[in-house]
Motif scaffolding. Structure first.
Motif, PDB file in Angstrom:
ATOM      1  N   MET A  14      -8.549 -12.510  -2.709  1.00  0.00           N
ATOM      2  CA  MET A  14      -8.255 -13.566  -1.734  1.00  0.00           C
ATOM      3  C   MET A  14      -9.342 -14.645  -1.767  1.00  0.00           C
ATOM      4  SD  MET A  14      -7.244 -13.405   2.248  1.00  0.00           S
ATOM      5  CE  MET A  14      -5.541 -13.055   1.806  1.00  0.00           C
ATOM      6  N   LEU A  15     -10.597 -14.235  -1.872  1.00  0.00           N
ATOM      7  CA  LEU A  15     -11.681 -15.214  -1.938  1.00  0.00           C
ATOM      8  C   LEU A  15     -11.604 -16.046  -3.218  1.00  0.00           C
ATOM      9  CD1 LEU A  15     -14.643 -13.179  -0.472  1.00  0.00           C
ATOM     10  CD2 LEU A  15     -13.576 -15.213   0.515  1.00  0.00           C
ATOM     11  N   ASP A  16     -11.198 -15.444  -4.318  1.00  0.00           N
ATOM     12  CA  ASP A  16     -11.025 -16.204  -5.565  1.00  0.00           C
ATOM     13  C   ASP A  16      -9.945 -17.266  -5.404  1.00  0.00           C
ATOM     14  OD1 ASP A  16     -13.040 -14.787  -6.816  1.00  0.00           O
ATOM     15  OD2 ASP A  16     -11.656 -13.436  -7.878  1.00  0.00           O
ATOM     16  N   ARG A  17      -8.848 -16.928  -4.732  1.00  0.00           N
ATOM     17  CA  ARG A  17      -7.785 -17.930  -4.472  1.00  0.00           C
ATOM     18  C   ARG A  17      -8.312 -19.056  -3.585  1.00  0.00           C
ATOM     19  NH1 ARG A  17      -4.715 -13.219  -4.051  1.00  0.00           N
ATOM     20  NH2 ARG A  17      -4.773 -13.268  -1.785  1.00  0.00           N
ATOM     21  N   GLU A  18      -9.044 -18.678  -2.536  1.00  0.00           N
ATOM     22  CA  GLU A  18      -9.594 -19.696  -1.632  1.00  0.00           C
ATOM     23  C   GLU A  18     -10.585 -20.593  -2.357  1.00  0.00           C
ATOM     24  OE1 GLU A  18      -8.761 -20.483   1.394  1.00  0.00           O
ATOM     25  OE2 GLU A  18      -7.459 -18.786   1.867  1.00  0.00           O
ATOM     26  N   ARG A  19     -11.384 -20.017  -3.241  1.00  0.00           N
ATOM     27  CA  ARG A  19     -12.391 -20.781  -3.979  1.00  0.00           C
ATOM     28  C   ARG A  19     -11.740 -21.788  -4.920  1.00  0.00           C
ATOM     29  NH1 ARG A  19     -17.631 -17.787  -6.148  1.00  0.00           N
ATOM     30  NH2 ARG A  19     -16.592 -16.258  -4.884  1.00  0.00           N
ATOM     31  N   ARG A  20     -10.603 -21.427  -5.526  1.00  0.00           N
ATOM     32  CA  ARG A  20      -9.877 -22.387  -6.378  1.00  0.00           C
ATOM     33  C   ARG A  20      -9.350 -23.551  -5.551  1.00  0.00           C
ATOM     34  NH1 ARG A  20      -8.320 -17.601  -8.996  1.00  0.00           N
ATOM     35  NH2 ARG A  20      -6.400 -17.440  -7.795  1.00  0.00           N
ATOM     36  N   PHE A  21      -8.950 -23.261  -4.322  1.00  0.00           N
ATOM     37  CA  PHE A  21      -8.431 -24.294  -3.427  1.00  0.00           C
ATOM     38  C   PHE A  21      -9.550 -25.163  -2.867  1.00  0.00           C
ATOM     39  CE2 PHE A  21      -7.208 -25.568   0.912  1.00  0.00           C
ATOM     40  CZ  PHE A  21      -6.131 -26.376   0.604  1.00  0.00           C
ATOM     41  N   ASP A  22     -10.692 -24.535  -2.509  1.00  0.00           N
ATOM     42  CA  ASP A  22     -11.809 -25.248  -1.885  1.00  0.00           C
ATOM     43  C   ASP A  22     -13.126 -24.778  -2.487  1.00  0.00           C
ATOM     44  OD1 ASP A  22     -13.650 -26.521  -0.276  1.00  0.00           O
ATOM     45  OD2 ASP A  22     -13.156 -25.397   1.539  1.00  0.00           O
ATOM     46  N   PRO A  23     -13.632 -25.455  -3.513  1.00  0.00           N
ATOM     47  CA  PRO A  23     -14.872 -25.002  -4.156  1.00  0.00           C
ATOM     48  C   PRO A  23     -16.121 -25.179  -3.293  1.00  0.00           C
ATOM     49  CG  PRO A  23     -14.108 -27.052  -5.122  1.00  0.00           C
ATOM     50  CD  PRO A  23     -13.053 -26.611  -4.162  1.00  0.00           C
ATOM     51  N   ASP A  24     -16.028 -25.879  -2.160  1.00  0.00           N
ATOM     52  CA  ASP A  24     -17.182 -26.104  -1.284  1.00  0.00           C
ATOM     53  C   ASP A  24     -17.320 -25.077  -0.166  1.00  0.00           C
ATOM     54  OD1 ASP A  24     -18.108 -28.327  -2.639  1.00  0.00           O
ATOM     55  OD2 ASP A  24     -16.855 -29.697  -1.494  1.00  0.00           O
ATOM     56  N   LEU A  25     -16.595 -23.979  -0.254  1.00  0.00           N
ATOM     57  CA  LEU A  25     -16.649 -22.997   0.824  1.00  0.00           C
ATOM     58  C   LEU A  25     -17.905 -22.131   0.743  1.00  0.00           C
ATOM     59  CD1 LEU A  25     -15.902 -19.954  -0.377  1.00  0.00           C
ATOM     60  CD2 LEU A  25     -13.634 -20.914  -0.420  1.00  0.00           C
ATOM     61  N   TRP A  26     -18.239 -21.530   1.861  1.00  0.00           N
ATOM     62  CA  TRP A  26     -19.348 -20.582   1.972  1.00  0.00           C
ATOM     63  C   TRP A  26     -18.764 -19.174   1.992  1.00  0.00           C
ATOM     64  CZ3 TRP A  26     -24.638 -21.613   3.235  1.00  0.00           C
ATOM     65  CH2 TRP A  26     -24.951 -22.954   3.435  1.00  0.00           C
ATOM     66  N   ILE A  27     -19.473 -18.216   1.392  1.00  0.00           N
ATOM     67  CA  ILE A  27     -19.135 -16.807   1.525  1.00  0.00           C
ATOM     68  C   ILE A  27     -20.397 -16.086   1.993  1.00  0.00           C
ATOM     69  CG2 ILE A  27     -18.330 -14.701   0.398  1.00  0.00           C
ATOM     70  CD1 ILE A  27     -16.894 -16.504  -1.647  1.00  0.00           C
TER      71      ILE A  27
END
Length: 114
Positions: free
Chosen positions: A83-96
């Motif tokens: 799920m985080l990989d999908r989110e990262r493709r959508f928004d590369p500026d996210l924090w984890i």
């Protein structure tokens, strides 16, 4: 004005450490307004993923606050990673942010709690 992402993350890390648990930034995002995703690791190997709550979860006077929702509860790490990989493709500026804590108490404001 909304609290910057880097300040929110820094505060969260301090609160987790103060409670005797461990926290780390897995991926640093945009300092001003990056979306923040939180992985909570449990001793049994499962994880819970908290994600930014949708705008519909906010009241008009809360729009400046950060609210989270549980996206995956006590799931296998592979599901959380996918799920985080999908989110990262959508928004590369996210924090984890990763937390190793059994209980978070009120450290993460949840949309359903308001």
């Amino acid at each position: 004005m909304r609290l910057r992402a880097d300040i929110f993350v820094s505060s969260l890390l301090r609160r987790v450490f103060a409670s005797g648990d461990f926290a780390a930034v897995e991926k640093k995002g945009a300092e001003e307004a990056g979306a923040i995703f939180i992985r909570q690791h449990f001793r049994d190997g499962l994880e819970t993923l908290y994600a930014p709550a949708p705008q519909t979860a906010f009241d008009e006077d809360e729009i400046r606050d950060r609210l989270f929702e549980v996206r995956l509860a006590r799931s296998e790490p592979e599901a959380v990673r996918a799920m985080l990989d999908r989110e990262r493709r959508f928004d590369p500026d996210l924090w984890i942010v990763e937390l190793e804590a059994e209980e978070l108490g009120d450290m993460i404001p949840l949309a359903g709690d308001r």
